[in-house]
Design an enzyme around this catalytic site. Structure first.
Site, PDB file in Angstrom:
ATOM      1  N   SER A   9       6.654  -2.685   4.236  1.00  0.00           N
ATOM      2  CA  SER A   9       6.194  -3.314   3.005  1.00  0.00           C
ATOM      3  C   SER A   9       7.050  -4.532   2.683  1.00  0.00           C
ATOM      4  CB  SER A   9       6.309  -2.333   1.834  1.00  0.00           C
ATOM      5  OG  SER A   9       6.315  -3.070   0.615  1.00  0.00           O
ATOM      6  N   HIS A  34       2.337  -4.314   5.203  1.00  0.00           N
ATOM      7  CA  HIS A  34       1.885  -3.755   3.928  1.00  0.00           C
ATOM      8  C   HIS A  34       2.263  -4.713   2.809  1.00  0.00           C
ATOM      9  CE1 HIS A  34       0.741  -0.334   1.307  1.00  0.00           C
ATOM     10  NE2 HIS A  34       1.783  -0.634   0.559  1.00  0.00           N
ATOM     11  N   ASP A  36       2.266  -5.446  -1.131  1.00  0.00           N
ATOM     12  CA  ASP A  36       2.195  -4.751  -2.427  1.00  0.00           C
ATOM     13  C   ASP A  36       1.916  -5.707  -3.575  1.00  0.00           C
ATOM     14  OD1 ASP A  36       4.701  -2.498  -1.304  1.00  0.00           O
ATOM     15  OD2 ASP A  36       2.651  -1.977  -1.901  1.00  0.00           O
ATOM     16  N   MET A  38       1.154  -6.336  -7.411  1.00  0.00           N
ATOM     17  CA  MET A  38       1.411  -5.648  -8.682  1.00  0.00           C
ATOM     18  C   MET A  38       1.141  -6.612  -9.833  1.00  0.00           C
ATOM     19  SD  MET A  38       4.947  -3.691  -7.807  1.00  0.00           S
ATOM     20  CE  MET A  38       5.126  -2.746  -6.298  1.00  0.00           C
ATOM     21  N   HIS A  67      -2.280  -3.579  -0.740  1.00  0.00           N
ATOM     22  CA  HIS A  67      -2.238  -2.452  -1.669  1.00  0.00           C
ATOM     23  C   HIS A  67      -2.296  -3.006  -3.084  1.00  0.00           C
ATOM     24  CE1 HIS A  67       0.404   1.109  -3.320  1.00  0.00           C
ATOM     25  NE2 HIS A  67      -0.835   1.137  -3.792  1.00  0.00           N
ATOM     26  N   MET A  69      -2.051  -2.667  -6.746  1.00  0.00           N
ATOM     27  CA  MET A  69      -1.579  -1.886  -7.885  1.00  0.00           C
ATOM     28  C   MET A  69      -1.881  -2.731  -9.122  1.00  0.00           C
ATOM     29  SD  MET A  69       1.899  -0.527  -6.080  1.00  0.00           S
ATOM     30  CE  MET A  69       1.809  -1.875  -4.902  1.00  0.00           C
ATOM     31  N   MET A 138       0.474   8.211  -2.459  1.00  0.00           N
ATOM     32  CA  MET A 138       1.731   7.691  -3.005  1.00  0.00           C
ATOM     33  C   MET A 138       2.753   8.820  -3.060  1.00  0.00           C
ATOM     34  SD  MET A 138       1.141   4.532  -3.478  1.00  0.00           S
ATOM     35  CE  MET A 138       2.748   4.186  -4.209  1.00  0.00           C
ATOM     36  N   ASP A 174       3.039   6.240   1.294  1.00  0.00           N
ATOM     37  CA  ASP A 174       3.644   5.048   0.712  1.00  0.00           C
ATOM     38  C   ASP A 174       4.702   5.408  -0.329  1.00  0.00           C
ATOM     39  OD1 ASP A 174       2.228   2.099  -0.954  1.00  0.00           O
ATOM     40  OD2 ASP A 174       4.122   2.468   0.090  1.00  0.00           O
TER      41      ASP A 174
HETATM   42  C1  DX5 Z   1       5.626   0.983  -4.381  1.00  0.00           C
HETATM   43  C2  DX5 Z   1       4.921   0.327  -3.195  1.00  0.00           C
HETATM   44  C3  DX5 Z   1       5.499   0.810  -1.894  1.00  0.00           C
HETATM   45  C4  DX5 Z   1       6.970   0.445  -1.770  1.00  0.00           C
HETATM   46  C5  DX5 Z   1       7.607   1.280  -0.695  1.00  0.00           C
HETATM   47  O1  DX5 Z   1       4.902   0.731  -5.542  1.00  0.00           O
HETATM   48  O2  DX5 Z   1       3.548   0.641  -3.199  1.00  0.00           O
HETATM   49  O3  DX5 Z   1       4.764   0.242  -0.798  1.00  0.00           O
HETATM   50  O4  DX5 Z   1       7.098  -0.913  -1.422  1.00  0.00           O
HETATM   51  O5  DX5 Z   1       8.970   0.979  -0.724  1.00  0.00           O
HETATM   52  P1  DX5 Z   1      10.028   2.041  -0.177  1.00  0.00           P
HETATM   53  O6  DX5 Z   1       9.638   2.282   1.259  1.00  0.00           O
HETATM   54  O7  DX5 Z   1      11.351   1.322  -0.326  1.00  0.00           O
HETATM   55  O8  DX5 Z   1       9.899   3.270  -1.020  1.00  0.00           O
HETATM   56 ZN    ZN Z   2       2.443  -0.018  -1.341  1.00  0.00          ZN
END
Ligand code: DX5
Ligand code: ZN
Length: 218
Positions: A9, A34, A36, A38, A67, A69, A138, A174
């Site tokens: 990620s 990946h 992320d 947000m 992903h 969020m 998750m 994840d």
């Molecule tokens: C959290 C993200 C994950 C995160 C994982 O909201 O969706 O993808 O980046 O990070 P680690 O592997 O450090 O938990």
């Molecule tokens: Zn993620």
């Protein structure tokens, strides 16, 4: 193909050097990238949007796994599809019409992913398994990297794997994946492991961090 894939990620990467960071992890064994997204509303953090996805796409040789969020989702699906996302994953909890969202994602030609927060029972995915190409379980509460793996989710992975049966649906894990938790989730039926801090720890590409070692350790 149940070979385990590693999807680093970029949330834990050097935000000032995404292109180089991506080239580094892909040349050192990453299977997927990946991404992320947000929005500071669905989760208490803000990262980036379609413009960043579009900018990094040319640097990704493999799969761009986006992903989302964010909430609401539907009005942004086209922009993320046009940015070049291979997978677009939406959270079941992001709104009342997840089935419509998954259909809208597939209508763009992207593959559809369904993400389940730790508090969401696995049964919620039951009627959606023919409408998705991936289910993201998750194993932390979304919003940040470097959090502790939530062990209670392992049973959810096992149940999901039996619910999926022989459908071509990935189980992606994840959050908090590292050399200790990776074997547990793989044994329970996962085939795509997201890892942020476990891969990018040790600094950015500018100091030639040991990404390959970190990836192989998982
Ligand atoms: C959290 C993200 C994950 C995160 C994982 O909201 O969706 O993808 O980046 O990070 P680690 O592997 O450090 O938990
Ligand atoms: Zn993620």
């Amino acid at each position: 193909d149940r070979r385990i894939k590693i999807a680093p990620s970029i949330l834990s990467a050097d935000f000032a050097n995404f292109g180089q960071e991506i080239q580094a992890i892909e040349s050192q064994g990453a299977d997927w990238v990946h991404v992320d997204v947000m929005d500071g509303h669905f989760v208490p953090n803000i990262t980036f949007g379609p413009a960043t996805c579009k900018a990094i796409r040319p640097h990704i040789k493999g799969v761009m796994d986006v992903h989302l969020m964010i909430s609401p989702v539907d009005s942004y699906i086209d922009a993320f599809a046009q940015s070049g996302a291979d997978f677009i994953t939406a959270h079941l909890e992001a709104g009342p019409h997840i089935h419509r969202t998954l259909q809208a994602i597939r209508a763009t030609g992207a593959k559809a992913g369904l993400a389940l927060n730790p508090g969401t029972p696995v049964e919620a995915a039951k009627g959606l398994l023919d409408d998705v190409d991936l289910v993201c379980v998750m194993t932390v509460n979304p919003g940040f990297g470097g959090q502790k793996f939530i062990m209670s989710q392992i049973e959810k992975i096992r149940s999901l794997r039996s619910m999926i049966g022989d459908r071509p649906v990935h189980i992606e894990i994840d959050g908090g994946v590292d050399p200790n938790t990776a074997p547990l989730v793989a044994e329970a039926g996962a085939d795509v492991l997201v890892a942020g801090s476990a891969v990018f720890k040790g600094g950015s590409v500018s100091n030639s961090a040991p990404y390959g070692e970190n990836i192989r350790a998982i």
